[in-house]
Design an enzyme around this catalytic site. Structure first.
Site, PDB file in Angstrom:
ATOM      1  N   ASP A   1      33.779   2.760 -45.102  1.00  0.00           N
ATOM      2  CA  ASP A   1      33.160   3.583 -44.852  1.00  0.00           C
ATOM      3  C   ASP A   1      33.372   4.887 -45.267  1.00  0.00           C
ATOM      4  O   ASP A   1      34.159   5.967 -45.176  1.00  0.00           O
ATOM      5  CB  ASP A   1      34.504   4.180 -43.364  1.00  0.00           C
ATOM      6  CG  ASP A   1      33.817   5.374 -42.986  1.00  0.00           C
ATOM      7  OD1 ASP A   1      32.545   5.726 -42.856  1.00  0.00           O
ATOM      8  OD2 ASP A   1      34.198   5.371 -41.165  1.00  0.00           O
TER       9      ASP A   1
ATOM     10  N   HIS B   1      34.543  12.174 -43.597  1.00  0.00           N
ATOM     11  CA  HIS B   1      36.219  12.227 -44.074  1.00  0.00           C
ATOM     12  C   HIS B   1      36.848  12.621 -45.093  1.00  0.00           C
ATOM     13  O   HIS B   1      37.711  12.180 -45.477  1.00  0.00           O
ATOM     14  CB  HIS B   1      36.923  10.617 -44.278  1.00  0.00           C
ATOM     15  CG  HIS B   1      35.884  10.210 -42.640  1.00  0.00           C
ATOM     16  ND1 HIS B   1      36.717  10.574 -41.400  1.00  0.00           N
ATOM     17  CD2 HIS B   1      35.008   8.878 -42.254  1.00  0.00           C
ATOM     18  CE1 HIS B   1      36.495  10.064 -40.125  1.00  0.00           C
ATOM     19  NE2 HIS B   1      34.969   9.054 -41.111  1.00  0.00           N
TER      20      HIS B   1
ATOM     21  N   ILE C   1      38.347  14.874 -41.557  1.00  0.00           N
ATOM     22  CA  ILE C   1      39.628  14.087 -41.101  1.00  0.00           C
ATOM     23  C   ILE C   1      39.478  13.006 -40.853  1.00  0.00           C
ATOM     24  O   ILE C   1      39.295  12.439 -41.719  1.00  0.00           O
ATOM     25  CB  ILE C   1      39.106  14.166 -39.002  1.00  0.00           C
ATOM     26  CG1 ILE C   1      37.789  13.589 -38.921  1.00  0.00           C
ATOM     27  CG2 ILE C   1      38.862  15.741 -38.369  1.00  0.00           C
ATOM     28  CD1 ILE C   1      37.053  13.347 -37.563  1.00  0.00           C
TER      29      ILE C   1
ATOM     30  N   GLY D   1      38.950   7.371 -37.522  1.00  0.00           N
ATOM     31  CA  GLY D   1      39.950   6.612 -36.662  1.00  0.00           C
ATOM     32  C   GLY D   1      40.451   5.187 -36.529  1.00  0.00           C
ATOM     33  O   GLY D   1      41.342   4.879 -36.636  1.00  0.00           O
TER      34      GLY D   1
END
Length: 285
Positions: free
Chosen positions: A188, A193, A208, A211
């Protein structure tokens, strides 16, 4: 409308062959924080190839390709700005234990499109099987801000009731400062991120955590705390992503034992237990 629901649902499934090796499994486990302490026998189940067990959440990155969110955005009928996209929820059902290495066929399609008014939700379903039959089914809920309001089906709104009473177990897990940078090596590469400028454009003060990294950390905590490290007991794991996690924060993971399942909540300790994962259910055998 950037999302053409009729075209999305009519699109043919996309089928690809995926494969993985023990190296991929080891990298994923390190990406969700395994290996501390490095010589702990319980951690060596995740970090040493001669003892390797595969945490079921590895299925979300197996094959090293784009995660369900990114694949969903490339489907016919979808044309949206990545900066307006969030991963809303995840559901994974494993049909049998994942092998440490394998080759399989993965078929992906948009199974549902929901109109939430201020946003659209796409449900990207991926079904994976090898020569011995089905391996897992994965649903990724893709939340696209600003793309609702066309009068479509709002979709299900029922969530598990909040847990009652004190949790049976509570553990804390620290998210390393470089956790997102390590986790993204499993496939990913969303700049949200890693790139501060992109994160700011998306409305966040800094990059961040993925998830699905929080998802994997949480499932590992449940397996290690309640299942004695036995990854084969997991049947499914479903969650909603209620808030963000910033690298360097601490996750407080609360677990309630129920009949055949574990209900879990996850909060960010440094932000007064701000909810991170809600409606989390781990079904087990």
């Amino acid at each position: 409308m950037p999302i053409d629901a009729a075209q999305v649902l009519a699109a043919e499934p996309r089928t690809v062959e995926i494969s993985w090796t023990p190296r991929d499994v080891l990298l994923y486990h390190l990406g969700i924080g395994a290996g501390l302490p490095a010589t702990d026998p319980g951690e060596l189940r995740y970090t040493l190839e001669t003892r390797l067990h595969v945490l079921p959440s590895f299925a979300t990155v197996a094959g090293g390709g784009s995660p369900g969110v990114i694949r969903g955005l490339s489907m016919p009928g979808v044309d949206v700005d990545l900066a307006r996209v969030l991963h809303g929820g995840q559901s994974l059902t494993v049909h049998r234990p994942l092998p440490v290495a394998g080759t399989a066929t993965a078929g992906s399609r948009i199974a549902a499109v929901y109109d939430k008014g201020t946003a659209a939700v796409l449900v990207m379903r991926t079904e994976v099987a090898d020569g011995d039959g089905p391996l897992w089914t994965d649903d990724a809920e893709i939340f696209v801000r600003g793309e609702g309001g066309w009068g479509g089906d709002r979709g299900p709104s029922v969530r598990p009731a909040a847990p009652a009473g004190e949790p049976d177990r509570t553990v804390e897990r620290t998210v390393r400062e470089d956790q997102a940078l390590l986790y993204r090596l499993s496939g990913d590469r969303n700049p949200l991120h890693a790139d501060p400028e992109f994160a700011e454009r998306a409305g966040f003060e800094r990059p961040i955590l993925h998830g699905l990294c929080t998802y994997g950390m949480t499932l590992k905590a449940v397996v290690d705390t309640l299942f004695g490290g036995d990854v084969t007991r997991v049947r499914s794991c479903t969650t909603s992503f209620a808030g963000v996690v910033y690298p360097g924060e601490t996750l407080r993971i609360r677990m309630w034992r129920l009949e055949g399942r574990v209900q879990v909540t996850v909060g960010a300790v440094e932000r007064d237990d701000a909810p991170v994962l809600t409606g989390t259910i781990v079904d087990h055998g």
